[in-house]
Scaffold this active site. Structure first.
Site, PDB file in Angstrom:
ATOM      1  N   PHE A  54       0.863  -1.183   0.000  1.00  0.00           N
ATOM      2  CA  PHE A  54       0.000   0.000   0.000  1.00  0.00           C
ATOM      3  C   PHE A  54       0.893   1.225   0.000  1.00  0.00           C
ATOM      4  CE2 PHE A  54      -2.520   3.166   2.397  1.00  0.00           C
ATOM      5  CZ  PHE A  54      -3.815   2.998   1.913  1.00  0.00           C
TER       6      PHE A  54
ATOM      7  N   SER B 245       3.219  12.494   7.160  1.00  0.00           N
ATOM      8  CA  SER B 245       2.065  12.861   7.982  1.00  0.00           C
ATOM      9  C   SER B 245       1.020  13.623   7.180  1.00  0.00           C
ATOM     10  CB  SER B 245       2.514  13.723   9.172  1.00  0.00           C
ATOM     11  OG  SER B 245       3.379  12.984   9.992  1.00  0.00           O
TER      12      SER B 245
ATOM     13  N   ILE C 222       7.536   1.632   2.309  1.00  0.00           N
ATOM     14  CA  ILE C 222       6.370   0.798   1.994  1.00  0.00           C
ATOM     15  C   ILE C 222       6.600  -0.652   2.447  1.00  0.00           C
ATOM     16  CG2 ILE C 222       4.790   0.063   0.164  1.00  0.00           C
ATOM     17  CD1 ILE C 222       4.909   3.172   0.856  1.00  0.00           C
TER      18      ILE C 222
ATOM     19  N   GLU D  58       1.290   4.522  10.472  1.00  0.00           N
ATOM     20  CA  GLU D  58      -0.174   4.569  10.665  1.00  0.00           C
ATOM     21  C   GLU D  58      -0.590   5.802  11.460  1.00  0.00           C
ATOM     22  OE1 GLU D  58      -2.324   2.989   9.267  1.00  0.00           O
ATOM     23  OE2 GLU D  58      -1.407   1.131   8.553  1.00  0.00           O
TER      24      GLU D  58
HETATM   25  P1  TGC Z   1      -8.797  16.068   6.153  1.00  0.00           P
HETATM   26  O1  TGC Z   1      -9.302  17.283   5.457  1.00  0.00           O
HETATM   27  O2  TGC Z   1      -8.911  16.000   7.636  1.00  0.00           O
HETATM   28  O3  TGC Z   1      -9.503  14.775   5.563  1.00  0.00           O
HETATM   29  C1  TGC Z   1      -9.640  14.568   4.181  1.00  0.00           C
HETATM   30  C2  TGC Z   1     -10.852  13.686   3.997  1.00  0.00           C
HETATM   31  O4  TGC Z   1     -10.624  12.420   4.640  1.00  0.00           O
HETATM   32  C3  TGC Z   1     -11.561  12.228   5.704  1.00  0.00           C
HETATM   33  N1  TGC Z   1     -10.817  11.604   6.794  1.00  0.00           N
HETATM   34  C4  TGC Z   1     -10.918  10.315   7.102  1.00  0.00           C
HETATM   35  N2  TGC Z   1     -11.694   9.352   6.588  1.00  0.00           N
HETATM   36  C5  TGC Z   1     -11.574   8.139   7.096  1.00  0.00           C
HETATM   37  N3  TGC Z   1     -10.702   7.857   8.101  1.00  0.00           N
HETATM   38  C6  TGC Z   1      -9.898   8.787   8.641  1.00  0.00           C
HETATM   39  N4  TGC Z   1      -9.054   8.474   9.595  1.00  0.00           N
HETATM   40  C7  TGC Z   1      -9.992  10.094   8.134  1.00  0.00           C
HETATM   41  N5  TGC Z   1      -9.361  11.254   8.422  1.00  0.00           N
HETATM   42  C8  TGC Z   1      -9.890  12.179   7.594  1.00  0.00           C
HETATM   43  C9  TGC Z   1     -12.094  13.590   6.028  1.00  0.00           C
HETATM   44  O5  TGC Z   1     -13.368  13.524   6.597  1.00  0.00           O
HETATM   45  C10 TGC Z   1     -12.099  14.244   4.671  1.00  0.00           C
HETATM   46  O6  TGC Z   1     -13.207  13.763   3.961  1.00  0.00           O
HETATM   47  P2  TGC Z   1     -14.001  14.706   2.928  1.00  0.00           P
HETATM   48  O7  TGC Z   1     -15.101  13.842   2.436  1.00  0.00           O
HETATM   49  O8  TGC Z   1     -14.455  15.876   3.732  1.00  0.00           O
HETATM   50  O9  TGC Z   1     -13.002  15.063   1.882  1.00  0.00           O
HETATM   51  O10 TGC Z   1      -7.301  15.809   5.673  1.00  0.00           O
HETATM   52  P3  TGC Z   1      -5.944  16.479   6.076  1.00  0.00           P
HETATM   53  O11 TGC Z   1      -5.151  16.651   4.827  1.00  0.00           O
HETATM   54  O12 TGC Z   1      -6.194  17.726   6.905  1.00  0.00           O
HETATM   55  O13 TGC Z   1      -5.206  15.367   6.954  1.00  0.00           O
HETATM   56  C11 TGC Z   1      -5.669  14.927   8.154  1.00  0.00           C
HETATM   57  C12 TGC Z   1      -4.671  13.948   8.817  1.00  0.00           C
HETATM   58  C13 TGC Z   1      -3.418  14.666   9.272  1.00  0.00           C
HETATM   59  C14 TGC Z   1      -5.405  13.378  10.026  1.00  0.00           C
HETATM   60  C15 TGC Z   1      -4.298  12.818   7.822  1.00  0.00           C
HETATM   61  O14 TGC Z   1      -3.563  13.333   6.773  1.00  0.00           O
HETATM   62  C16 TGC Z   1      -3.513  11.715   8.474  1.00  0.00           C
HETATM   63  O15 TGC Z   1      -4.082  10.787   9.045  1.00  0.00           O
HETATM   64  N6  TGC Z   1      -2.126  11.725   8.382  1.00  0.00           N
HETATM   65  C17 TGC Z   1      -1.309  10.615   8.827  1.00  0.00           C
HETATM   66  C18 TGC Z   1      -0.879   9.800   7.616  1.00  0.00           C
HETATM   67  C19 TGC Z   1      -0.708   8.344   7.926  1.00  0.00           C
HETATM   68  O16 TGC Z   1      -1.210   7.827   8.922  1.00  0.00           O
HETATM   69  N7  TGC Z   1      -0.043   7.625   7.051  1.00  0.00           N
HETATM   70  C20 TGC Z   1       0.075   6.196   7.185  1.00  0.00           C
HETATM   71  C21 TGC Z   1       0.590   5.603   5.899  1.00  0.00           C
HETATM   72  S1  TGC Z   1       0.301   3.851   5.765  1.00  0.00           S
HETATM   73  C22 TGC Z   1       1.309   3.182   6.919  1.00  0.00           C
HETATM   74  O17 TGC Z   1       1.929   3.809   7.707  1.00  0.00           O
HETATM   75  C23 TGC Z   1       1.355   1.715   6.931  1.00  0.00           C
HETATM   76  S2  TGC Z   1       2.358   1.044   8.144  1.00  0.00           S
HETATM   77  C24 TGC Z   1       1.704  -0.475   8.056  1.00  0.00           C
HETATM   78  C25 TGC Z   1       2.354  -1.537   8.809  1.00  0.00           C
HETATM   79  O18 TGC Z   1       3.487  -1.963   8.473  1.00  0.00           O
HETATM   80  O19 TGC Z   1       1.660  -2.069   9.728  1.00  0.00           O
HETATM   81  P1  FAD Z   2       7.021  13.308   9.080  1.00  0.00           P
HETATM   82  O1  FAD Z   2       5.640  13.463   8.619  1.00  0.00           O
HETATM   83  O2  FAD Z   2       8.097  14.088   8.379  1.00  0.00           O
HETATM   84  O3  FAD Z   2       7.093  13.644  10.640  1.00  0.00           O
HETATM   85  C1  FAD Z   2       8.300  13.922  11.343  1.00  0.00           C
HETATM   86  C2  FAD Z   2       7.913  14.412  12.729  1.00  0.00           C
HETATM   87  O4  FAD Z   2       7.158  15.629  12.598  1.00  0.00           O
HETATM   88  C3  FAD Z   2       6.989  13.437  13.483  1.00  0.00           C
HETATM   89  O5  FAD Z   2       7.297  13.465  14.860  1.00  0.00           O
HETATM   90  C4  FAD Z   2       5.619  14.046  13.251  1.00  0.00           C
HETATM   91  O6  FAD Z   2       4.674  13.684  14.228  1.00  0.00           O
HETATM   92  C5  FAD Z   2       5.947  15.517  13.317  1.00  0.00           C
HETATM   93  N1  FAD Z   2       4.913  16.348  12.687  1.00  0.00           N
HETATM   94  C6  FAD Z   2       4.464  16.277  11.413  1.00  0.00           C
HETATM   95  N2  FAD Z   2       3.487  17.171  11.224  1.00  0.00           N
HETATM   96  C7  FAD Z   2       3.303  17.800  12.405  1.00  0.00           C
HETATM   97  C8  FAD Z   2       2.425  18.821  12.872  1.00  0.00           C
HETATM   98  N3  FAD Z   2       1.495  19.328  12.069  1.00  0.00           N
HETATM   99  N4  FAD Z   2       2.541  19.220  14.148  1.00  0.00           N
HETATM  100  C9  FAD Z   2       3.468  18.687  14.966  1.00  0.00           C
HETATM  101  N5  FAD Z   2       4.309  17.709  14.611  1.00  0.00           N
HETATM  102  C10 FAD Z   2       4.233  17.281  13.341  1.00  0.00           C
HETATM  103  N6  FAD Z   2       3.622   4.244   4.609  1.00  0.00           N
HETATM  104  C11 FAD Z   2       2.833   3.717   3.637  1.00  0.00           C
HETATM  105  O7  FAD Z   2       2.187   4.436   2.885  1.00  0.00           O
HETATM  106  N7  FAD Z   2       2.732   2.363   3.503  1.00  0.00           N
HETATM  107  C12 FAD Z   2       3.419   1.491   4.295  1.00  0.00           C
HETATM  108  O8  FAD Z   2       3.282   0.268   4.115  1.00  0.00           O
HETATM  109  C13 FAD Z   2       4.262   2.019   5.297  1.00  0.00           C
HETATM  110  N8  FAD Z   2       5.008   1.192   6.087  1.00  0.00           N
HETATM  111  C14 FAD Z   2       5.909   1.721   6.952  1.00  0.00           C
HETATM  112  C15 FAD Z   2       6.801   0.882   7.633  1.00  0.00           C
HETATM  113  C16 FAD Z   2       7.765   1.404   8.461  1.00  0.00           C
HETATM  114  C17 FAD Z   2       8.732   0.490   9.157  1.00  0.00           C
HETATM  115  C18 FAD Z   2       7.837   2.798   8.678  1.00  0.00           C
HETATM  116  C19 FAD Z   2       8.852   3.403   9.614  1.00  0.00           C
HETATM  117  C20 FAD Z   2       6.961   3.637   8.020  1.00  0.00           C
HETATM  118  C21 FAD Z   2       6.005   3.118   7.132  1.00  0.00           C
HETATM  119  N9  FAD Z   2       5.168   3.951   6.394  1.00  0.00           N
HETATM  120  C22 FAD Z   2       4.340   3.436   5.433  1.00  0.00           C
HETATM  121  C23 FAD Z   2       5.319   5.393   6.476  1.00  0.00           C
HETATM  122  C24 FAD Z   2       4.711   6.015   7.723  1.00  0.00           C
HETATM  123  O9  FAD Z   2       3.326   6.049   7.638  1.00  0.00           O
HETATM  124  C25 FAD Z   2       5.300   7.412   7.872  1.00  0.00           C
HETATM  125  O10 FAD Z   2       6.655   7.240   8.268  1.00  0.00           O
HETATM  126  C26 FAD Z   2       4.557   8.267   8.881  1.00  0.00           C
HETATM  127  O11 FAD Z   2       3.263   8.577   8.406  1.00  0.00           O
HETATM  128  C27 FAD Z   2       5.298   9.565   9.212  1.00  0.00           C
HETATM  129  O12 FAD Z   2       5.711  10.225   8.070  1.00  0.00           O
HETATM  130  P2  FAD Z   2       7.244  10.721   7.912  1.00  0.00           P
HETATM  131  O13 FAD Z   2       8.124   9.572   8.205  1.00  0.00           O
HETATM  132  O14 FAD Z   2       7.360  11.393   6.612  1.00  0.00           O
HETATM  133  O15 FAD Z   2       7.433  11.748   9.094  1.00  0.00           O
END
Ligand code: TGC
Ligand code: FAD
Length: 397
Positions: free
Chosen positions: A142, A151, A176, A376
């Site tokens: 993904f 973030s 990823i 996440e």
């Molecule tokens: P924002 O304007 O708040 O939201 C955009 C649209 O999305 C909706 N929404 C959600 N829907 C479902 N679930 C959620 N958790 C949602 N959060 C927001 C929202 O209602 C809106 O919908 P619409 O219809 O109004 O357009 O968006 P924003 O750009 O201000 O961002 C909000 C924020 C910071 C919370 C979001 O960008 C965020 O969650 N950032 C963190 C990114 C993250 O978690 N990345 C993870 C990547 S995948 C990964 O890490 C896999 S690791 C897997 C593993 O190995 O286990």
């Molecule tokens: P950044 O977003 O650059 O953040 C750096 C620091 O700044 C953090 O402490 C953060 O909290 C802080 N920060 C950012 N914005 C703000 C704010 N507004 N206010 C205050 N503090 C802030 N992603 C995928 O899509 N798919 C995957 O399968 C996946 N797997 C992963 C596996 C591993 C082992 C790791 C380490 C990461 C993976 N990720 C994946 C990515 C992961 O989701 C991101 O690393 C995470 O979302 C943070 O993004 P970044 O590393 O760019 O940190």
């Protein structure tokens, strides 16, 4: 020997036995947890130190996870078991008691790759991929995060442009999970109409996965950079129901929910390891467990572990009843990962010097949980999501 020593030994409990959380589960849920635990104990724990040390996750595990029935287990049909959310969470907890890498593999396969297809795919896409992914015959990844947008995925630069009936994708995804193992990647990209999702078979010309090496965390997991260089896809590769950033974020909710439970597995294993070690370790002529400072640590860690599981089961019951809101998942992800990391580190202190080797699990778990704290949604993102729910004000930007 003192008078106290001659009394019969007091009955002891495991940390979660003390809370009696099994009482909150039905027979099916208990059976699923026991089955996954037995698999982890027999097949994964004996090998995990070697895999962690050599930074590998054997591809063959996919098939074993498929046979165990944990890949996409919370989805219905297409070869998936259709179990409830609590059962899925318990499976994640048992897998992560082995290593966060195992739970990560299952989270990404079931909650990110498969869920994105299940929720947003066409019937043809579901038929093509879901049964193979459920069986572990194919592996998914993904791609949301980019080098400059983690973030804040709204800023992603990966672009999909129309070229006749085709799509052409360009960009880079970073960090990823399963990237180098995957047969299919769910890739999120900007289009003229906003963010959309695409299924990219990884043998498509222009697609490259580069494994990220020298990790200090999640070593028994494959993490990759994905490069998309003029990747040409037919129109049918687009996920037709995915419109806007809400689509990938909704997939994250599924995986974050698994982490609410999963992280507690790493904490439980750390705590059980520390209790066993401290009971056998004599310091100043008594077992380490006989000291009040040790018992304070064990009691406080047990409280946080048990409270975490009560919260996880509560969120699971809400999810099974009417669906859990994203900010409620944030409560669980933030709390349970933060506390599990604190528990794993504290357990390491009880092991003294022995705690810094791979022979004991707590420091391996703590190192892994550093990634879990970040992926996440970082803990800061979940604090801000909770803050938004309390105040109505989004303070992300
Ligand atoms: P924002 O304007 O708040 O939201 C955009 C649209 O999305 C909706 N929404 C959600 N829907 C479902 N679930 C959620 N958790 C949602 N959060 C927001 C929202 O209602 C809106 O919908 P619409 O219809 O109004 O357009 O968006 P924003 O750009 O201000 O961002 C909000 C924020 C910071 C919370 C979001 O960008 C965020 O969650 N950032 C963190 C990114 C993250 O978690 N990345 C993870 C990547 S995948 C990964 O890490 C896999 S690791 C897997 C593993 O190995 O286990
Ligand atoms: P950044 O977003 O650059 O953040 C750096 C620091 O700044 C953090 O402490 C953060 O909290 C802080 N920060 C950012 N914005 C703000 C704010 N507004 N206010 C205050 N503090 C802030 N992603 C995928 O899509 N798919 C995957 O399968 C996946 N797997 C992963 C596996 C591993 C082992 C790791 C380490 C990461 C993976 N990720 C994946 C990515 C992961 O989701 C991101 O690393 C995470 O979302 C943070 O993004 P970044 O590393 O760019 O940190």
């Amino acid at each position: 020997m003192t008078a106290t020593d001659s009394r019969p030994a007091a009955k002891t409990y495991t940390p979660l036995g003390l809370f009696d959380t099994n009482r909150l589960l039905d027979d099916d849920e208990r059976d699923i947890a026991a089955t996954v635990r037995a698999f982890v104990d027999a097949k994964l724990k004996p090998n995990v130190e070697g895999w962690f040390e050599s930074a590998t996750l054997p591809r063959e595990l996919a098939k074993e996870f498929g046979n165990l029935g944990v890949l996409g287990m919370h989805l219905d049909g297409y070869g998936c078991a259709g179990v409830n959310a609590v059962s899925y969470g318990l499976a994640c907890m048992e897998l992560e008691a082995g290593d966060s890498g195992f739970r990560s593999f299952v989270s990404v396969q079931g909650s990110l790759s498969m869920f994105s297809i299940y929720r947003y795919g066409s019937e043809e896409q579901k038929q093509e991929w879901l049964p193979r992914l459920a069986a572990g015959d194919a592996i998914g990844c993904f791609g949301l995060t980019e080098p400059d947008f983690g973030s804040n995925p709204a800023g992603m630069r990966t672009r999909a442009r129309r070229d006749g009936g085709d799509w052409v994708l360009n960009g880079t995804k970073m960090w990823i999970t399963n990237g180098n193992l995957a047969d299919v990647a769910t890739v999120w990209a900007q289009t003229d109409d906003g963010i959309r999702g695409f299924l990219v078979p990884t043998d498509t010309p222009g697609f490259t996965a580069n494994e990220i090496h020298r990790k200090l965390s999640l070593r028994a997991s494959v993490t990759s950079e994905l490069v998309l260089d003029n990747v040409r896809l037919p129109a049918s590769a687009q996920l037709p129901e995915a419109v806007g950033l809400g689509a990938p974020l909704s997939c994250l909710n599924e995986a974050r929910f698994g982490i609410v439970f999963g992280s507690l597995g790493a904490a439980r294993d750390s705590l059980e390891t520390a209790i066993a070690y401290a009971g056998a370790r004599e310091v100043f002529d008594k077992p380490l467990t006989a000291y009040q400072l040790t018992q304070e640590k064990l009691a406080n860690m047990t409280l946080e572990l048990g409270k975490g599981l009560l919260l996880a089961i509560h969120l699971g019951r809400i999810k099974d009843a009417e669906g859990v809101r994203p900010e409620q998942v944030s409560l669980g992800k933030l709390n349970n990962v933060r506390e599990s990391l604190a528990i794993a580190r504290e357990c390491r202190t009880l092991l003294g010097g022995s705690g810094i080797t791979l022979e004991y699990s707590p420091l391996r778990h703590a190192n892994n949980l550093e990634s879990v704290l970040t992926y996440e949604g970082t803990s800061e993102m979940h604090l801000l999501a909770i803050g938004k729910a309390l105040t109505g004000q989004a303070a992300f930007r």
